[in-house]
Design an enzyme around this catalytic site. Structure first.
Site, PDB file in Angstrom:
ATOM      1  N   ILE A 293       0.832  -1.196   0.000  1.00  0.00           N
ATOM      2  CA  ILE A 293       0.000   0.000   0.000  1.00  0.00           C
ATOM      3  C   ILE A 293       0.871   1.252   0.000  1.00  0.00           C
ATOM      4  CG2 ILE A 293      -1.725   1.316   1.285  1.00  0.00           C
ATOM      5  CD1 ILE A 293      -2.865  -1.149   0.029  1.00  0.00           C
ATOM      6  N   SER A 410      -6.359   1.652   7.582  1.00  0.00           N
ATOM      7  CA  SER A 410      -6.851   0.586   8.445  1.00  0.00           C
ATOM      8  C   SER A 410      -7.315  -0.604   7.616  1.00  0.00           C
ATOM      9  CB  SER A 410      -7.973   1.116   9.339  1.00  0.00           C
ATOM     10  OG  SER A 410      -8.301   0.166  10.334  1.00  0.00           O
ATOM     11  N   LYS A 413     -10.544  -5.962   8.940  1.00  0.00           N
ATOM     12  CA  LYS A 413     -10.348  -6.910  10.043  1.00  0.00           C
ATOM     13  C   LYS A 413     -10.425  -6.220  11.407  1.00  0.00           C
ATOM     14  CE  LYS A 413      -7.691 -10.209   7.318  1.00  0.00           C
ATOM     15  NZ  LYS A 413      -8.081  -9.613   6.039  1.00  0.00           N
ATOM     16  N   LYS A 425      -5.335  -3.133  14.782  1.00  0.00           N
ATOM     17  CA  LYS A 425      -5.791  -2.075  13.889  1.00  0.00           C
ATOM     18  C   LYS A 425      -6.980  -1.321  14.485  1.00  0.00           C
ATOM     19  CE  LYS A 425      -4.266  -1.362  10.369  1.00  0.00           C
ATOM     20  NZ  LYS A 425      -3.146  -0.459   9.999  1.00  0.00           N
ATOM     21  N   VAL A 459      -3.934 -13.406  -0.976  1.00  0.00           N
ATOM     22  CA  VAL A 459      -4.295 -14.759  -1.376  1.00  0.00           C
ATOM     23  C   VAL A 459      -3.989 -15.063  -2.842  1.00  0.00           C
ATOM     24  CG1 VAL A 459      -6.684 -14.175  -1.957  1.00  0.00           C
ATOM     25  CG2 VAL A 459      -6.137 -16.477  -1.186  1.00  0.00           C
ATOM     26  N   THR A 476      -8.969 -22.346   3.486  1.00  0.00           N
ATOM     27  CA  THR A 476      -9.196 -22.742   4.879  1.00  0.00           C
ATOM     28  C   THR A 476     -10.584 -23.315   5.115  1.00  0.00           C
ATOM     29  OG1 THR A 476      -9.830 -20.462   5.412  1.00  0.00           O
ATOM     30  CG2 THR A 476      -7.526 -21.080   5.751  1.00  0.00           C
TER      31      THR A 476
END
Length: 626
Positions: A293, A410, A413, A425, A459, A476
């Site tokens: 970022i 931010s 999550k 965060k 990912v 997952t």
């Protein structure tokens, strides 16, 4: 012997071949006389032939030079060289006819025909024998690599032919999935079934395996290679002939598909517009400038033509890379922006204070943070210190220095977090919200967004790396879904929101519908031209493996704590008003975290987070702690 062979020069080798061909001329004549059973007997005819033999030898040497047959290396003696030998034999036959007629020997035409055919056969055979002798000398004097060839098809067969002329590589056997070839001999080498690879490797003392199966997909080749490497073997893959000559475009498959193609919605591509004016001619600091970022922030801020751009980064390598990139862009576009690389930590208050004052910073874009959920979960104290105290230090020093705007980067999550990274965060947001209420000069705002496609550790790059290794792609849980955006969208959001902030807002982007990670995995596989291997398609290329939720991982993410959101002048950007903690509560939370850090007590730190972060799931963190 090997040293003598290696010491031979080109001139020496040519003389040896001329000598060999000179010997073959009388030998061929002897065979011709014996085969035809001419009058006067073999001995008498051979004695008569000695009269023209010097002329035949001279002609042979001349023809050898002219055709270049004496310069052909025995290791390169192939179809073209055999053709030259045939021409050489025909010329010698013509010379034999001409010279014998001039000498008045009266030899029948059949003699000359047999002479030419015998010379041709002996010349070809002698070179084949000489090659075997030379290779035997080389192999006896040096260690050779014993190779097993995986694939007994056309590519494998051609490979054996090539390797048999190699001085240090010895092909010893084939392995092939084709049951029709198993148990047979191909190029005098046995063909075994893949199930017997371990046995063959052990008994034949294999050093290396060459994959000669270009017709298989790259993932399947990678799977075979991994299995063989697990046996301690060196594995190399051969391309097909069509790939070598460029008929099959491998580059397209080797190039990862762009992250934007997996977004599942139209990318927000509106220009910054009047937001650029907020950053033009300003002194701007980007913390975490070398991250995914942070580096994109630097690129887009540079396009706004600020007076000064300070790159604040903890990683030396990341800082070096972004500094070199931006300087090249500035030079190419003729920008007057001063680029200042600073190596340091956001938690160092003295360095931050000096940095803000020295460069008269007007805007701070705070992107420095540890963001990888599993790593922060395994190192909670380090993650909390960097993400929370780093934000506190940057925000407090920005307020003291009179910075105009402070924007915190931010994450979604942070909303009712179930992991330490998200909790850190959220605490950072609470710190900034508190500063927004207490500051009369600096505008403090936050931008919260979902997963960034293509960023380090995200990912899609993980899936593409797993794909390059032949899979499986790991998911997952089948029900896990996430919001996604591109890094360009995320940064545009930050800059646009930063230009309209009034203080204390949490800006979010209209990110469309969340994307199931299982669907994303299938898209990555199919976009690379492969098929998913599952129960419905057992012959597919790449499998998807369900591994189970990681500690602290949610099934889905949220973007806001409350539903109190308002539109802004930018259609895709919304501002949320969320309740924070009081100044006393923030001080208490930070004091508790500091005490946990000093005591190096992870459980104490988690207790602080559970107390002050709304929605923090103590069961999930307890599981991760164990």
């Amino acid at each position: 012997m090997l040293n003598w062979v290696k010491s031979l020069t080109k001139v020496h080798k040519r003389r040896i071949m001329l000598g060999l061909d000179s010997v073959l001329i009388p030998l061929s004549a002897l065979f011709a006389f014996a085969a035809l059973d001419l009058p006067d007997g073999i001995v008498s005819n051979l004695q008569s032939y000695l009269i023209i033999l010097p002329y035949m030898l001279a002609a042979g040497i001349g023809f050898s030079y002219w055709t270049g047959i004496s310069d052909v290396q025995v290791s390169a003696y192939e179809a073209a060289a055999v053709g030259l030998t045939a021409v050489f034999a025909i010329l010698l036959t013509v010379a034999s006819i001409t010279i014998s007629d001039i000498a008045g020997m009266g030899l029948p035409i059949g003699f000359h025909m047999v002479f030419g055919v015998v010379f041709f056969c002996l010349a070809v055979a002698s070179r084949a024998v000489m090659l075997q002798i030379v290779m035997a000398i080389y192999r006896s004097g040096a260690e050779h690599c014993r190779v097993l060839i995986y694939g007994a098809g056309t590519t494998g067969s051609q490979l054996v032919s090539a390797l048999r002329a190699h001085e240090k590589i010895q092909p010893v056997a084939f392995v092939d999935d084709n049951k029709g070839l198993q148990g047979m001999l191909v190029h005098r080498l046995p063909v075994y079934a893949p199930i017997r690879v371990a046995e063959v490797v052990r008994e034949m003392k294999i050093d290396r395996v060459l994959l000669a199966v270009p017709s298989l997909s790259r993932p399947k080749q990678a799977q075979i290679a991994r299995r063989l490497e697990g046996m301690g073997l060196e594995v190399q893959t051969l391309p097909s002939f069509s790939q070598l000559i460029g008929e099959e475009a491998l580059v397209d498959k080797l190039t990862p598909v762009s992250a934007q193609s997996f977004l599942g919605r139209d990318e927000v591509d509106s220009p910054l517009g009047d937001a650029q004016a907020v950053y033009k001619g300003k002194s701007i600091l980007v913390s975490g400038a070398g991250g995914s970022i942070g580096s994109e922030l630097c690129r887009q801020v540079l396009d706004c033509r600020p007076e000064r751009l300070i790159l604040f980064e903890l990683s030396e390598l990341a800082l070096y890379q972004i500094d070199m990139e931006l300087r090249a862009v500035a030079e190419q576009e003729g920008l007057a922006t001063q680029i200042v690389p600073v190596l340091g930590s956001a938690t160092d208050s003295r360095q931050v204070r000096k940095l803000l004052a020295t460069h008269k910073v007007e805007i701070v874009l705070h992107a420095a943070a540890y963001k990888h959920v599993p790593l922060v979960e395994a190192n909670p104290l380090t993650g909390l210190v960097n993400n929370v105290f780093g934000t506190q230090t940057m925000a407090e020093q920005a307020a003291k220095a009179g910075v105009q705007r402070f924007m915190l980067i931010s994450s979604d999550k942070a909303v009712r977090p179930t992991n330490v990274m998200g909790a850190s965060k959220r605490l950072a947001e609470l710190v900034v919200q508190d500063m927004a209420k207490r500051s009369n000069q600096t505008v403090f705002s936050m931008v919260r967004f979902g997963n960034v496609l293509g960023s380090s550790g995200s990912v899609v790059p993980l899936f593409q790396e797993q794909l390059s290794r032949g899979g499986p792609l790991t998911v997952t849980d089948k029900g896990v879904e996430r919001y996604f955006m591109t890094v360009q969208e995320a940064v545009k959001l930050v800059l646009q929101a930063g230009s309209i902030g009034q203080g204390g807002e949490v800006f979010v982007l209209d990110m469309g519908k969340p994307v199931p990670i299982l669907t994303l995995a299938r898209q990555v596989i199919e976009s690379a031209g492969y098929e998913v291997r599952d129960e419905a398609n057992p012959d597919g290329d790449i499998a998807i493996e369900i591994t189970g939720l990681r500690p602290g991982e949610k099934m889905s993410e949220e973007l806001t704590i409350s539903n109190d959101i308002l539109g802004t002048k930018y259609p895709k950007i919304f501002a949320a008003r969320e309740h924070g903690l009081s100044q006393i509560e923030i001080a208490s939370a930070l004091r508790g975290l500091r005490e946990a850090f000093v005591a190096s007590d992870e459980e104490m730190a988690r207790e602080v987070v559970r107390r002050w972060v709304d929605g923090f799931d103590s069961k999930m963190t307890a599981a991760s702690a164990s």
